[in-house]
Design a protein around this motif. Structure first.
Motif, PDB file in Angstrom:
ATOM      1  N   TYR A   1      -1.003  -4.096   5.247  1.00 23.69           N
ATOM      2  CA  TYR A   1      -1.935  -2.978   5.382  1.00 23.69           C
ATOM      3  C   TYR A   1      -3.382  -3.467   5.397  1.00 23.69           C
ATOM      4  O   TYR A   1      -4.229  -2.925   6.107  1.00 23.69           O
ATOM      5  N   GLU A   2      -3.666  -4.509   4.618  1.00 24.58           N
ATOM      6  CA  GLU A   2      -5.022  -5.074   4.608  1.00 24.58           C
ATOM      7  C   GLU A   2      -5.113  -6.370   5.408  1.00 24.58           C
ATOM      8  O   GLU A   2      -6.191  -6.726   5.895  1.00 24.58           O
ATOM      9  N   ASN A   3      -3.987  -7.064   5.563  1.00 24.47           N
ATOM     10  CA  ASN A   3      -4.001  -8.386   6.205  1.00 24.47           C
ATOM     11  C   ASN A   3      -3.570  -8.360   7.669  1.00 24.47           C
ATOM     12  O   ASN A   3      -3.315  -9.415   8.252  1.00 24.47           O
TER      13      ASN A   3
ATOM     14  N   ASN B   1       1.152  -7.238   1.958  1.00 20.43           N
ATOM     15  CA  ASN B   1      -0.110  -6.518   2.094  1.00 20.43           C
ATOM     16  C   ASN B   1      -0.605  -6.535   3.546  1.00 20.43           C
ATOM     17  O   ASN B   1      -1.797  -6.727   3.819  1.00 20.43           O
TER      18      ASN B   1
ATOM     19  N   ALA C   1       0.838  -1.214   0.000  1.00 22.87           N
ATOM     20  CA  ALA C   1       0.000   0.000   0.000  1.00 22.87           C
ATOM     21  C   ALA C   1       0.866   1.254   0.000  1.00 22.87           C
ATOM     22  O   ALA C   1       0.643   2.185   0.765  1.00 22.87           O
TER      23      ALA C   1
ATOM     24  N   THR D   1      -1.201   4.384  -0.776  1.00 27.66           N
ATOM     25  CA  THR D   1      -2.599   4.221  -0.402  1.00 27.66           C
ATOM     26  C   THR D   1      -2.986   5.161   0.727  1.00 27.66           C
ATOM     27  O   THR D   1      -2.218   5.374   1.664  1.00 27.66           O
TER      28      THR D   1
END
Length: 473
Positions: A70-72, A68, A36, A39
């Motif tokens: 940032y999302e996980n 990732n 990210a 992002t």
């Protein structure tokens, strides 16, 4: 407990032998895991920029996605809980908080780390935060980065924002990650971001980093006096190739650069110019009052040890007259990084740093190994990593039982990740990451570490939280 008895009990080694107050954990860093990169308002870092240079990263790998995290992040923190790991060391990305390095705050970045910290606390995991793990905002590098003395005020602003924001949730802070590496590799050798070379870059970057380290400690303590504040140092056991005067002196110079030059100024001992005369060039960057400003009484220091290096005299190497003999030429046991597996290195470093009067407590904030892990079905049988961690832990225990000030151990790392200039070639994780699918698979080393930690006091507290969806071994 002597080494012979310890080795005889190798397969009986467990965390309880280290004492109930010993801190256990696993480490990571923002740039290596989050992805990210552009992002939700995040600014670019020097590593985002450096990675765009052809040939700078192995296979020209891109850090745009990495794990990732940032999302996980919830999944990965749940894995830490599942593996019985009581503490998680991670870093905050400076350009995610302050995209330009100073000025406007990115609220999305602030919110993200609140969510990460909250996820840790909900799982009963203690967050250990590193404030700078090499991802300097690109906008600040354009103004000179670590070579510009203004970084003292830029860094203090960043520290102030972070600590004011998270002080109610975070007890443990680390100011810098391995200043010797990010200044040496990034501002002298040019093999890491931002890719600068030469003493004219290295010396001011080194001095300013150590000043920022002290400023960071004092600012955190001013905001939150009860916080536990440290910083981390890379350290390497150095031995001479031959026990000749020239090789012994060469090893002494390398040892001074790698193991003394960055901690001794912070302890009030000054720069070791007697052994490394080229450090006298630092004088042009030292202002009145710096000798006092740089002194720091850290609550603990982090040591990060992986290997040893063997050194011989070489008159053709400038400044040092010393050359490191590559481990692969010495026909020794190697990791995938071509680093020697030498467990005694970690106990020697614990002993060395414990001898400083100003060092109160040592936490091994990184220790681990990269191997060429292969996924067979749903299993990664990384027996070499298990042997590595186990043998290094034996030495940590030996050092602790023989007067070492060591009080904690963190494995590098929880997951495979973007390994700086090595890209995705190297895998250090206890958890395997398929970068195409982002699927996580616990390696056998992760299962081993989990079982090793199973009966610690902190893990018993974590189990008592009785959170849904989490099983223990």
């Amino acid at each position: 407990m002597n080494r012979e008895i310890l080795n005889a009990k190798r397969f009986e080694l467990n965390s309880n032998q280290f004492g109930e107050d010993f801190i256990w954990g696993v480490s990571s860093s923002a740039f290596q895991t989050e992805g990210a990169t552009e992002t939700a308002g995040k600014g670019l870092s020097i590593w985002d920029e450096f990675a765009k240079k052809k040939g700078a990263i192995c296979n020209n790998d891109s850090p745009a996605i990495t794990n990732n995290f940032y999302e996980n992040y919830k999944e990965d923190i749940a894995l830490i809980k599942k593996l019985n790991i009581p503490s998680f060391r991670f870093s905050i990305s400076w350009p995610r908080i302050l995209p330009k390095g100073t000025g406007s705050i990115n609220q999305s970045g602030i919110d993200f780390y609140h969510k990460v910290i909250d996820a840790c606390l909900e799982q009963g995991i203690e967050p250990f935060i590193t404030l700078y793990h090499w991802d300097l905002p690109k906008a600040l590098e354009e103004k000179g980065g670590w070579t510009n003395r203004e970084i003292l005020s830029w860094f203090e602003e960043y520290i102030t924002v972070c600590v004011n924001e998270y002080k109610q949730k975070v007890k443990y802070w680390m100011v810098l990650n391995e200043p010797s590496v990010f200044t040496g590799a990034g501002y002298f050798l040019g093999v890491h971001a931002p890719g600068r070379k030469g003493l004219n870059n290295f010396l001011p970057a080194m001095h300013h980093a150590l000043l920022c380290q002290a400023i960071g400690y004092k600012k955190i303590k001013a905001i939150d006096p009860v916080a536990q504040v440290g910083t981390t140092f890379s350290c390497t056991y150095i031995t001479p190739l031959r026990y000749t005067v020239k090789d012994l002196n060469a090893a002494h110079r390398i040892d001074t650069l790698l193991n003394r030059a960055f901690i001794e100024p912070s302890l009030g001992l000054g720069y070791p110019t007697d052994t490394l005369p080229f450090l006298k060039g630092m004088n042009k960057y030292i202002l009145k009052g710096d000798d006092e400003l740089i002194k720091t009484k850290f609550d603990f220091i982090g040591l990060q040890n992986y290997t040893r290096e063997v050194v011989e005299h070489n008159s053709y190497v400038p400044y040092l007259n010393a050359k490191i003999i590559p481990a692969e030429k010495r026909k020794v046991n190697l990791t995938a990084m071509k680093w020697e597996v030498y467990p005694k290195s970690i106990s020697t470093m614990i002993k060395k740093f414990s001898q400083y009067n100003g060092v109160k407590k040592i936490i091994i904030t990184e220790s681990g190994a990269s191997f060429f892990d292969e996924l067979h079905g749903n299993e990664i049988n990384d027996v070499e990593r298990i042997q590595y961690i186990q043998s290094y832990l034996e030495e940590v225990l030996w050092a602790k039982n023989n007067g070492g000030k060591v009080a904690g151990y963190f494995v590098w790392s929880i997951t495979d990740n973007f390994e700086w200039a090595e890209g995705y070639k190297q895998r250090f994780g206890l958890v395997y990451v398929d970068y195409k699918t982002q699927k996580r698979t616990i390696k056998n080393s992760g299962h081993w570490y989990s079982k090793f930690l199973l009966n610690t006091k902190k893990v018993e507290e974590m189990k008592g939280s009785n959170l849904p969806g989490i099983s223990f071994f």
